[in-house]
Design an enzyme around this catalytic site. Structure first.
Site, short mmCIF file in Angstrom:
data_model
loop_
_atom_site.label_atom_id
_atom_site.label_comp_id
_atom_site.label_asym_id
_atom_site.label_seq_id
_atom_site.Cartn_x
_atom_site.Cartn_y
_atom_site.Cartn_z
N GLY A 10 -3.78 -5.18 0.36
CA GLY A 10 -3.79 -4.83 1.79
C GLY A 10 -5.21 -4.73 2.33
O GLY A 10 -5.48 -3.96 3.26
N GLY A 13 -6.36 -4.90 6.18
CA GLY A 13 -5.89 -3.93 7.16
C GLY A 13 -6.98 -3.02 7.71
O GLY A 13 -8.16 -3.20 7.42
N ASP A 51 0.98 -11.35 -2.37
CA ASP A 51 2.06 -10.55 -1.82
C ASP A 51 2.35 -9.49 -2.88
O ASP A 51 2.82 -9.82 -3.98
CB ASP A 51 3.29 -11.44 -1.55
CG ASP A 51 4.46 -10.62 -1.02
OD1 ASP A 51 4.45 -9.37 -1.16
OD2 ASP A 51 5.39 -11.24 -0.46
N TYR A 141 9.05 5.17 6.44
CA TYR A 141 7.67 5.14 5.91
C TYR A 141 7.35 6.46 5.18
O TYR A 141 6.86 6.46 4.04
CB TYR A 141 6.73 4.94 7.10
CG TYR A 141 5.25 5.13 6.84
CD1 TYR A 141 4.53 4.22 6.07
CD2 TYR A 141 4.56 6.20 7.42
CE1 TYR A 141 3.16 4.39 5.87
CE2 TYR A 141 3.19 6.36 7.23
CZ TYR A 141 2.50 5.46 6.45
OH TYR A 141 1.15 5.62 6.26
N LYS A 145 6.58 7.25 1.21
CA LYS A 145 5.36 7.92 0.72
C LYS A 145 5.71 9.12 -0.17
O LYS A 145 5.05 9.36 -1.17
CB LYS A 145 4.48 8.36 1.90
CG LYS A 145 3.83 7.21 2.68
CD LYS A 145 2.84 6.42 1.84
CE LYS A 145 2.11 5.36 2.65
NZ LYS A 145 1.29 4.45 1.81
P1 NAD Z 1 -2.66 -1.73 7.96
O1 NAD Z 1 -1.28 -1.95 8.46
O2 NAD Z 1 -3.80 -1.86 8.89
O3 NAD Z 1 -2.94 -2.68 6.73
C1 NAD Z 1 -1.97 -2.90 5.73
C2 NAD Z 1 -2.26 -4.26 5.12
O4 NAD Z 1 -1.27 -4.48 4.13
C3 NAD Z 1 -2.17 -5.40 6.14
O5 NAD Z 1 -3.36 -6.17 6.11
C4 NAD Z 1 -0.97 -6.22 5.67
O6 NAD Z 1 -1.13 -7.61 5.84
C5 NAD Z 1 -0.91 -5.85 4.20
N1 NAD Z 1 0.42 -6.02 3.62
C6 NAD Z 1 1.62 -5.70 4.16
N2 NAD Z 1 2.61 -6.06 3.31
C7 NAD Z 1 2.01 -6.61 2.23
C8 NAD Z 1 2.48 -7.16 1.02
N3 NAD Z 1 3.78 -7.27 0.75
N4 NAD Z 1 1.58 -7.62 0.13
C9 NAD Z 1 0.24 -7.56 0.39
N5 NAD Z 1 -0.26 -7.07 1.52
C10 NAD Z 1 0.61 -6.59 2.43
O7 NAD Z 1 -2.67 -0.30 7.24
P2 NAD Z 1 -3.90 0.68 7.04
O8 NAD Z 1 -3.96 1.55 8.23
O9 NAD Z 1 -5.10 -0.06 6.60
O10 NAD Z 1 -3.33 1.58 5.86
C11 NAD Z 1 -3.66 1.35 4.51
C12 NAD Z 1 -2.88 2.34 3.66
O11 NAD Z 1 -3.24 3.66 4.07
C13 NAD Z 1 -1.38 2.25 3.84
O12 NAD Z 1 -0.76 2.47 2.60
C14 NAD Z 1 -1.04 3.36 4.79
O13 NAD Z 1 0.24 3.85 4.59
C15 NAD Z 1 -2.08 4.38 4.43
N6 NAD Z 1 -2.37 5.28 5.56
C16 NAD Z 1 -3.00 4.83 6.65
C17 NAD Z 1 -3.25 5.70 7.71
C18 NAD Z 1 -3.94 5.25 8.97
O14 NAD Z 1 -4.02 6.04 9.92
N7 NAD Z 1 -4.48 4.03 9.01
C19 NAD Z 1 -2.83 7.04 7.63
C20 NAD Z 1 -2.13 7.45 6.50
C21 NAD Z 1 -1.93 6.57 5.44
C1 AKB Z 2 0.88 6.06 10.99
O1 AKB Z 2 0.77 6.56 12.14
O2 AKB Z 2 1.90 5.53 10.54
C2 AKB Z 2 -0.30 6.19 10.09
C3 AKB Z 2 -0.16 7.41 9.25
C4 AKB Z 2 -0.60 8.72 9.77
O3 AKB Z 2 0.35 7.33 8.17
N1 AKB Z 2 -1.49 6.20 10.88
#
Ligand code: NAD
Ligand code: AKB
Length: 320
Positions: A10, A13, A51, A141, A145
């Site tokens: 990922g 992202g 993937d 989601y 988690k």
């Molecule tokens: P994002 O959605 O920006 O990025 C996720 C990435 O995963 C994307 O680039 C997508 O293409 C890739 N992806 C999706 N399905 C896939 C698969 N089957 N195989 C490979 N890649 C795949 O998410 P993010 O904000 O960068 O979050 C990263 C992690 O941090 C996640 O696990 C998310 O749950 C966690 N998280 C994020 C936040 C936040 O505020 N950004 C908060 C809490 C937790």
């Molecule tokens: C979301 O809003 O889904 C994320 C998170 C807090 O996990 N930014």
């Protein structure tokens, strides 16, 4: 440390693109293998299409590079997840099982699994939410988690796999765009302010949520991964403190620089999700165990976001 080979799933992202650059700087570009469903044209260095739900694709790359650490970021987030719950469960859980199994089978030394404030649900103290209340998440989601945290703990207890995890609050950064979560409004609001546009907020003005600045989020990730093994006493996932605020407070903070900035409120389905999440987090375990301390409050975040987004948009205009 020079021998580490680190795989990031990922990596394209919001968090992954920034973490990849940070780890490249720390370990050297050739030590980091970024991966995602499709290539990201901004990446320097090594990139593989993976993937993460495909066990063989993941295993092939782990063996090809002798991977020693995995940062498993691939997931579908809260708001997008509600549009296709069963697919979200499949992707989030299958990808995590593959990472845990491949890591166990091929002697990966450490795995990072990001959890979220989405693990919390209705039955919590919403202020200063403690580390271990009853977890009854309201989204698929969040359910994935909670299950993921327990599987992380299981792999540590049963196989000794060194899985580490933090529950990120909503992440705010200028470097990348968010990927379909409930906290996305915060990043969008800064972009609109700097572009001198109006903003329509999908949460109500008084919806307070825990947030964290990207620099703090990335630092917490690296600090928990680098902490001595004996200091990690939580093998599900750590609460971490950042900053807590609502859209109205963000607007006031932005208006110190952009007094004309206007926001209207049109809460949608994401309001119901946010209503079940904490307003602030008790991060005392992370503080005591590995010294976690956030640096950015709302005013710091606003200053840094505006400074960097102004730069970003002025460079884009020059390019045109
Ligand atoms: P994002 O959605 O920006 O990025 C996720 C990435 O995963 C994307 O680039 C997508 O293409 C890739 N992806 C999706 N399905 C896939 C698969 N089957 N195989 C490979 N890649 C795949 O998410 P993010 O904000 O960068 O979050 C990263 C992690 O941090 C996640 O696990 C998310 O749950 C966690 N998280 C994020 C936040 C936040 O505020 N950004 C908060 C809490 C937790
Ligand atoms: C979301 O809003 O889904 C994320 C998170 C807090 O996990 N930014």
């Amino acid at each position: 440390m020079e021998q580490e080979k680190i795989l990031i799933t990922g990596a394209g992202g919001q968090l992954g693109s920034v973490l990849t650059e940070k780890l490249q700087k720390k370990y050297g570009v050739s030590h980091i293998i970024a991966s995602d469903l499709k290539p990201n044209m901004y990446f320097n260095g090594c990139f593989e299409i993976i993937d993460a739900t495909n066990f063989d694709a993941l295993q092939t790359v782990v063996l090809k590079y002798n991977i020693t650490q995995v940062y498993h970021l691939a997931a579908i987030l809260s708001a997008n997840g509600e549009k296709a719950p069963l697919n979200t469960w499949n992707v989030n859980m299958k990808a995590l099982f593959n990472v845990l199994e491949v890591s166990r089978l091929h002697n990966v030394k450490k795995v990072f699994f990001p959890s979220s404030i989405a693990v919390f649900g209705d039955n919590i103290e919403r202020t200063n939410t403690p580390q271990s209340p009853n977890l009854t998440p309201s989204t698929v989601y969040g359910i994935s988690k909670v299950a993921g945290e327990n599987w992380a703990n299981y792999y540590f207890e049963k196989y000794g796999l060194d899985v580490r995890s933090i529950r990120y609050p909503g992440v705010i950064g200028y470097q990348s765009l968010p990927g379909g979560g409930t906290t996305d409004y915060a990043v969008d609001m800064y972009h609109k302010a700097v572009k001198n546009e109006k903003f329509e907020c999908f949460l109500s003005a008084s919806t307070t949520l825990p947030m964290i600045y990207m620099d703090d989020a990335i630092r917490a990730t690296i600090e928990v991964m680098e902490a001595p093994i004996e200091s990690i006493t939580i093998r599900t996932s750590y609460n971490i403190a950042g900053a807590s605020f609502n859209p109205e407070q963000m607007v006031a903070s932005i208006q110190k620089t952009y007094p004309e900035f206007q926001v209207t409120y049109k809460p949608d389905f994401r309001q119901n999700i946010a209503a079940t999440w904490p307003m602030s987090i008790n991060g005392s375990k992370a503080k005591n165990d590995w010294n976690w301390k956030p640096k950015y409050n709302l005013e710091d975040i606003t200053k840094d976001m505006i400074k960097n987004l102004k730069l970003k948009y002025s460079v884009e205009n020059i390019d045109l």
